[in-house]
Write a protein that holds these residues in place. Structure first.
Motif, PDB file in Angstrom:
ATOM      1  N   GLU A 259      -1.235  -9.421  -8.107  1.00 26.37           N
ATOM      2  CA  GLU A 259      -1.100  -8.850  -9.364  1.00 26.37           C
ATOM      3  C   GLU A 259      -1.025 -10.017 -10.490  1.00 26.37           C
ATOM      4  O   GLU A 259      -1.439 -10.341 -11.616  1.00 26.37           O
ATOM      5  N   ARG A 260       0.029 -10.886 -10.260  1.00 24.93           N
ATOM      6  CA  ARG A 260       0.233 -12.101 -10.821  1.00 24.93           C
ATOM      7  C   ARG A 260      -0.782 -12.919 -11.295  1.00 24.93           C
ATOM      8  O   ARG A 260      -0.966 -13.417 -12.540  1.00 24.93           O
ATOM      9  N   ALA A 261      -1.801 -13.162 -10.466  1.00 30.19           N
ATOM     10  CA  ALA A 261      -3.319 -13.916 -10.850  1.00 30.19           C
ATOM     11  C   ALA A 261      -3.810 -13.265 -11.615  1.00 30.19           C
ATOM     12  O   ALA A 261      -4.969 -13.727 -12.400  1.00 30.19           O
ATOM     13  N   GLY A 262      -3.888 -11.847 -11.916  1.00 31.91           N
ATOM     14  CA  GLY A 262      -4.686 -11.097 -12.592  1.00 31.91           C
ATOM     15  C   GLY A 262      -6.043 -10.952 -12.060  1.00 31.91           C
ATOM     16  O   GLY A 262      -7.116 -10.779 -12.725  1.00 31.91           O
ATOM     17  N   VAL A 263      -6.103 -10.944 -10.789  1.00 35.54           N
ATOM     18  CA  VAL A 263      -7.574 -10.721 -10.054  1.00 35.54           C
ATOM     19  C   VAL A 263      -7.430  -9.268  -9.602  1.00 35.54           C
ATOM     20  O   VAL A 263      -6.308  -8.682  -9.215  1.00 35.54           O
ATOM     21  N   VAL A 264      -8.352  -8.571  -9.332  1.00 33.27           N
ATOM     22  CA  VAL A 264      -8.765  -7.384  -8.711  1.00 33.27           C
ATOM     23  C   VAL A 264      -9.472  -7.609  -7.258  1.00 33.27           C
ATOM     24  O   VAL A 264     -10.960  -8.084  -7.482  1.00 33.27           O
ATOM     25  N   PRO A 265      -8.899  -7.519  -6.330  1.00 27.00           N
ATOM     26  CA  PRO A 265      -9.416  -7.691  -5.020  1.00 27.00           C
ATOM     27  C   PRO A 265     -10.604  -6.511  -4.745  1.00 27.00           C
ATOM     28  O   PRO A 265     -10.203  -5.407  -5.085  1.00 27.00           O
ATOM     29  N   ASP A 266     -11.695  -6.704  -4.032  1.00 29.83           N
ATOM     30  CA  ASP A 266     -12.446  -5.424  -3.662  1.00 29.83           C
ATOM     31  C   ASP A 266     -11.771  -4.577  -2.651  1.00 29.83           C
ATOM     32  O   ASP A 266     -12.009  -3.155  -3.017  1.00 29.83           O
ATOM     33  N   LEU A 267     -11.205  -5.032  -1.555  1.00 27.08           N
ATOM     34  CA  LEU A 267     -10.343  -4.266  -0.599  1.00 27.08           C
ATOM     35  C   LEU A 267      -8.958  -4.619  -0.426  1.00 27.08           C
ATOM     36  O   LEU A 267      -8.941  -6.037  -0.640  1.00 27.08           O
ATOM     37  N   VAL A 268      -8.249  -3.788  -0.426  1.00 27.33           N
ATOM     38  CA  VAL A 268      -6.876  -4.129  -0.443  1.00 27.33           C
ATOM     39  C   VAL A 268      -6.091  -3.403   0.947  1.00 27.33           C
ATOM     40  O   VAL A 268      -6.488  -2.071   1.193  1.00 27.33           O
ATOM     41  N   THR A 269      -5.427  -4.123   1.753  1.00 26.89           N
ATOM     42  CA  THR A 269      -4.906  -3.338   2.959  1.00 26.89           C
ATOM     43  C   THR A 269      -3.603  -3.306   2.816  1.00 26.89           C
ATOM     44  O   THR A 269      -2.807  -4.265   2.505  1.00 26.89           O
ATOM     45  N   VAL A 270      -3.049  -2.023   2.886  1.00 28.43           N
ATOM     46  CA  VAL A 270      -1.574  -1.895   2.795  1.00 28.43           C
ATOM     47  C   VAL A 270      -1.025  -1.080   3.929  1.00 28.43           C
ATOM     48  O   VAL A 270      -1.620  -0.227   4.743  1.00 28.43           O
ATOM     49  N   SER A 271       0.290  -1.321   4.423  1.00 25.73           N
ATOM     50  CA  SER A 271       0.955  -0.760   5.661  1.00 25.73           C
ATOM     51  C   SER A 271       2.316  -0.855   5.547  1.00 25.73           C
ATOM     52  O   SER A 271       2.809  -0.902   4.352  1.00 25.73           O
ATOM     53  N   LYS A 272       2.797  -1.342   6.785  1.00 26.23           N
ATOM     54  CA  LYS A 272       4.193  -1.596   6.651  1.00 26.23           C
ATOM     55  C   LYS A 272       5.209  -0.827   5.868  1.00 26.23           C
ATOM     56  O   LYS A 272       5.686   0.365   6.107  1.00 26.23           O
ATOM     57  N   SER A 273       5.732  -1.029   4.563  1.00 25.35           N
ATOM     58  CA  SER A 273       6.601  -0.566   4.001  1.00 25.35           C
ATOM     59  C   SER A 273       6.223   0.546   2.835  1.00 25.35           C
ATOM     60  O   SER A 273       7.156   1.100   2.397  1.00 25.35           O
ATOM     61  N   VAL A 274       4.856   0.785   2.877  1.00 16.55           N
ATOM     62  CA  VAL A 274       4.479   1.590   1.963  1.00 16.55           C
ATOM     63  C   VAL A 274       4.858   3.039   2.170  1.00 16.55           C
ATOM     64  O   VAL A 274       5.102   3.828   1.121  1.00 16.55           O
ATOM     65  N   SER A 275       5.159   3.509   3.492  1.00 18.94           N
ATOM     66  CA  SER A 275       5.825   4.761   3.839  1.00 18.94           C
ATOM     67  C   SER A 275       7.363   4.834   3.776  1.00 18.94           C
ATOM     68  O   SER A 275       8.018   5.770   3.891  1.00 18.94           O
ATOM     69  N   GLY A 276       8.031   3.583   3.677  1.00 15.72           N
ATOM     70  CA  GLY A 276       9.485   3.748   3.646  1.00 15.72           C
ATOM     71  C   GLY A 276       9.901   4.036   5.137  1.00 15.72           C
ATOM     72  O   GLY A 276       8.962   4.472   6.258  1.00 15.72           O
ATOM     73  N   LEU A 277      11.031   3.947   5.526  1.00 17.67           N
ATOM     74  CA  LEU A 277      11.604   4.396   6.766  1.00 17.67           C
ATOM     75  C   LEU A 277      11.143   3.718   8.090  1.00 17.67           C
ATOM     76  O   LEU A 277      11.657   4.017   8.928  1.00 17.67           O
TER      77      LEU A 277
ATOM     78  N   LEU B 191     -11.789 -18.181  -6.650  1.00 17.48           N
ATOM     79  CA  LEU B 191     -12.283 -17.402  -5.241  1.00 17.48           C
ATOM     80  C   LEU B 191     -12.841 -16.259  -5.968  1.00 17.48           C
ATOM     81  O   LEU B 191     -14.087 -15.708  -5.431  1.00 17.48           O
ATOM     82  N   ARG B 192     -12.307 -15.317  -6.921  1.00 15.68           N
ATOM     83  CA  ARG B 192     -12.766 -14.073  -7.260  1.00 15.68           C
ATOM     84  C   ARG B 192     -14.335 -14.271  -7.870  1.00 15.68           C
ATOM     85  O   ARG B 192     -15.164 -13.645  -7.559  1.00 15.68           O
ATOM     86  N   GLU B 193     -14.129 -15.187  -8.788  1.00 24.12           N
ATOM     87  CA  GLU B 193     -15.556 -15.635  -9.464  1.00 24.12           C
ATOM     88  C   GLU B 193     -16.763 -16.018  -8.530  1.00 24.12           C
ATOM     89  O   GLU B 193     -17.897 -15.602  -8.432  1.00 24.12           O
ATOM     90  N   LEU B 194     -16.345 -16.733  -7.479  1.00 24.03           N
ATOM     91  CA  LEU B 194     -17.299 -17.150  -6.467  1.00 24.03           C
ATOM     92  C   LEU B 194     -17.676 -15.955  -5.618  1.00 24.03           C
ATOM     93  O   LEU B 194     -18.898 -15.916  -5.233  1.00 24.03           O
ATOM     94  N   CYS B 195     -16.805 -15.054  -5.498  1.00 26.68           N
ATOM     95  CA  CYS B 195     -17.278 -13.956  -4.459  1.00 26.68           C
ATOM     96  C   CYS B 195     -18.035 -12.916  -5.441  1.00 26.68           C
ATOM     97  O   CYS B 195     -18.883 -12.322  -4.689  1.00 26.68           O
ATOM     98  N   ASP B 196     -17.780 -12.988  -6.676  1.00 27.31           N
ATOM     99  CA  ASP B 196     -18.541 -11.964  -7.632  1.00 27.31           C
ATOM    100  C   ASP B 196     -20.225 -12.754  -7.572  1.00 27.31           C
ATOM    101  O   ASP B 196     -21.013 -11.838  -7.348  1.00 27.31           O
ATOM    102  N   ARG B 197     -20.179 -14.056  -7.532  1.00 20.26           N
ATOM    103  CA  ARG B 197     -21.425 -14.623  -7.611  1.00 20.26           C
ATOM    104  C   ARG B 197     -22.343 -14.506  -6.361  1.00 20.26           C
ATOM    105  O   ARG B 197     -23.664 -14.259  -6.427  1.00 20.26           O
ATOM    106  N   TYR B 198     -21.765 -14.400  -5.362  1.00 18.80           N
ATOM    107  CA  TYR B 198     -22.627 -14.372  -3.892  1.00 18.80           C
ATOM    108  C   TYR B 198     -22.267 -12.915  -3.389  1.00 18.80           C
ATOM    109  O   TYR B 198     -22.798 -12.650  -2.252  1.00 18.80           O
ATOM    110  N   ARG B 199     -21.729 -11.863  -4.294  1.00 21.03           N
ATOM    111  CA  ARG B 199     -21.511 -10.622  -3.669  1.00 21.03           C
ATOM    112  C   ARG B 199     -20.830 -10.525  -2.353  1.00 21.03           C
ATOM    113  O   ARG B 199     -20.986  -9.894  -1.448  1.00 21.03           O
TER     114      ARG B 199
END
Ligand code: PMP
Length: 419
Positions: free
Chosen positions: A256-274, A226-234
Motif C-alpha cells: 500500500e505504501r508505494a501506491g502500486v496495485v499488483p495484478d494478483l495478491v496472495t493472502v493466507s496465514k493471519s487472514v482468518s485469525g486463530l 517494476l509496475r510500469e515495466l510489467c504494464d509495458r510488457y503485459r
C-alpha cells in the motif's frame, strides 16, 4: 546453551519435523501473546505461528464467534458451494479491505495453505499470458510445492525438490541502501534486448517486504518502476502478502505504501485469525481468465475460517486494536533502534523486527540466542541468509509491557552470547 533433548514423540514422526526440535515442549494452550506447555510453563510468543497469529492466540472475540457458529450450524463441509459464512466473508472482505483501497480484485479461495495460493497465482499468470517463465528475487520464499518452490530462492530448500525446478530466473532483491542493486533497470534492459536470452515472463512475483529472507523492504520507487515495466510488457505482477499482509508491517497490505496495485495478491496465514487455514488469491479485474472448474480443491471453503476471518475484520476496524498495534510498532522500533546490540543490524517493519547477527557470529550466535530465549520463556525464530537473522513477530495485540519484556530477553541473550 543446548536445547533440551527431543524426547517427546519424535520416534513415529518423520525426521522432516523442524520447529519442534528448536522448541521441544508440548504446547497445550495459548492466550494472547502467551503459550503454556503441558507442564504449566509459560512462554511469551514472538513467533506467532510463523505470522499466522497477528491477532494472538485464542482472541476472545474470534473464539466466541467460532464457538457460536459451531453450536448454531455445526460444520458444513461445502467445497466451494455458497454458505452464509462464505457470503458474509466475501461481502465484508470486499467492503472493508478491498474497496477502501480502490482494489477491484475478485477473490479466489485456493485451499488451505499459502503455497496453494502461490500455485494458483503462477498457474493463472501462465494461463492468462500464454507464457511459461517467471521472475523472482533472491531471498524470496513462496512455498514448498513445485511451482512455488521454483520461485523460492533458498538452495537447500530447492535441493529437496529432487528435480530441476527451472522456469524461474532470479533478480537480486535490494538489501542495501536504495539503488545498490538496480534490479528493475536490469530487467528492463534484458527485456528490451532481443539478444539477452531472456524470454518475456508470465509473471514477476515478489514479497514487498521479504520475511523469511530477513525483513527487507523493496524500495517504493523501485516497486513503481517494476509496475510500469510489467504494464509495458503485459507481465502479471504478483504480490505475495502471505506473511507480510494482514497488518504485520503496518497497513493491511505491505504494497500500500508505494501506491502500486499488483495484478494478483496472495493472502493466507493471519487472514482468518486463530490460526485456521485459509488461502486466497486476489485477481485484478480483467485477469480472471480461468475456465469454470480449472482449479478445484476439496478444502476451499473452511466455514470456521470464514467466521473467524469476519471476527478478525471486526478487530481490524476496532480503533482500540489499531491503537495498540500502532503503539506496539513504535515501542518495538524505539527499543531496537535506540540501543541496537553492538555489531548487529536492525530492520523494523511494523511488528516484524530483524536483528541480523551476520557480523557477530552468524548462525552460531543466532542458534544460541534462540535456545537461550527459549530457556527464559520466549519463543523466537531465526531466518534469513545463513540463518543468522533473529525475526521477532509478536502478535499485533501484544501490550507494551510484553513487547519490552520479550525484547529485553532477546537483547540480554545476544549480549551474553556475544560477550
Ligand atoms: N509465501 C510467503 C511469503 C510465506 O512466508 C510463506 C510461509 N512462510 C508461504 C508463501 C507459504 O505458505 P504455507 O507455509 O502456508 O504454504
Amino acid at each position: 546453551v543446548s536445547p533440551p533433548a527431543l524426547t517427546v514423540f519424535g520416534e513415529r514422526e518423520s525426521v522432516v519435523r523442524s520447529y519442534c526440535r528448536v522448541f521441544p515442549a508440548v504446547l497445550a494452550s495459548g492466550r494472547g501473546c502467551t503459550i503454556t506447555d503441558e507442564d504449566g510453563r509459560e512462554y511469551l510468543d514472538f513467533f506467532s505461528g510463523a505470522g499466522a497469529l497477528n491477532y494472538g492466540h485464542n482472541h476472545d472475540h474470534l473464539r466466541r464467534r467460532v464457538i457460536e457458529h459451531l453450536e448454531r450450524s455445526g460444520l458444513v463441509h461445502a467445497l466451494d458451494c455458497y454458505t452464509p459464512a462464505k457470503r458474509e466473508f466475501l461481502r465484508r472482505f470486499a467492503a472493508e479491505v478491498l474497496e477502501p483501497r480502490g482494489l477491484d480484485h475478485r477473490v479466489q479461495f485456493c485451499g488451505s495453505t499459502g503455497t496453494d495460493a502461490v500455485e494458483a497465482a503462477l498457474k493463472l499468470a501462465r494461463k492468462h499470458t500464454g507464457r511459461t517463465t517467471v521472475v523472482s528475487f533472491s531471498g524470496a520464499y513462496h512455498g514448498v510445492s513445485r511451482g512455488s518452490l521454483a520461485a523460492t530462492a533458498d538452495r537447500s530448500l530447492r535441493r529437496a525438490a529432487g528435480v530441476e525446478l527451472g522456469e524461474v530466473s532470479f533478480l537480486p532483491f535490494p538489501t542495501g541502501p536504495a539503488g545498490e542493486f538496480p534490479s528493475v533497470a536490469l530487467l528492463e534492459r534484458m527485456l528490451a534486448d532481443d539478444l539477452s536470452g531472456m524470454d518475456v515472463p508470465a509473471a514477476v512475483i515478489l514479497e514487498v517486504v521479504q520475511m523469511e529472507g530477513g525483513v527487507y523492504r523493496f524500495p517504493d520507487a523501485e516497486l513503481r518502476r517494476l509496475r510500469e515495466l510489467c504494464d509495458r510488457y503485459r507481465i502479471v505482477l504478483i504480490a505475495d502478502e502471505i506473511q507480510a499482509g494482514c497488518g504485520r508491517t503496518g497497513p493491511f497490505f505491505s504494497f500500500e505504501r508505494a501506491g502500486v496495485v499488483p495484478d494478483l495478491v496472495t493472502v493466507s496465514k493471519s487472514v482468518s485469525g486463530l490460526g485456521l487455514p485459509m488461502s486466497i488469491l486476489l485477481i485484478r479485474e480483467g485477469l480472471d481468465s480461468w475456465d469454470v472448474g480449472d482449479h478445484p480443491g476439496t478444502f476451499r471453503g473452511n466455514q470456521l475460517a470464514f467466521v473467524a476471518a469476519c471476527a478478525a475484520l471486526d478487530l481490524w476496524l476496532d480503533p482500540e486494536f489499531r491503537a495498540t498495534a500502532r503503539t506496539g510498532a513504535e515501542t518495538l522500533r524505539e527499543f531496537w533502534h535506540e540501543d541496537p546490540p553492538p555489531g548487529a543490524a536492525v530492520r523494523c517493519e511494523g511488528h516484524a523486527i530483524a536483528i541480523d547477527l551476520t557480523e557477530v557470529g552468524g548462525r552460531a550466535t543466532a542458534d544460541a540466542v534462540v535456545a537461550r530465549c527459549f530457556e527464559r520463556g520466549l519463543i523466537v525464530e531465526s531466518t534469513g541468509r545463513g540463518k543468522a537473522v533473529l525475526k521477532l513477530l509478536p502478535a499485533l495485540t501484544t501490550d507494551r509491557d510484553a513487547l519490552l519484556r520479550g525484547s529485553a530477553i532477546v537483547r540480554d541473550a545476544i549480549r551474553e552470547t556475544t560477550r
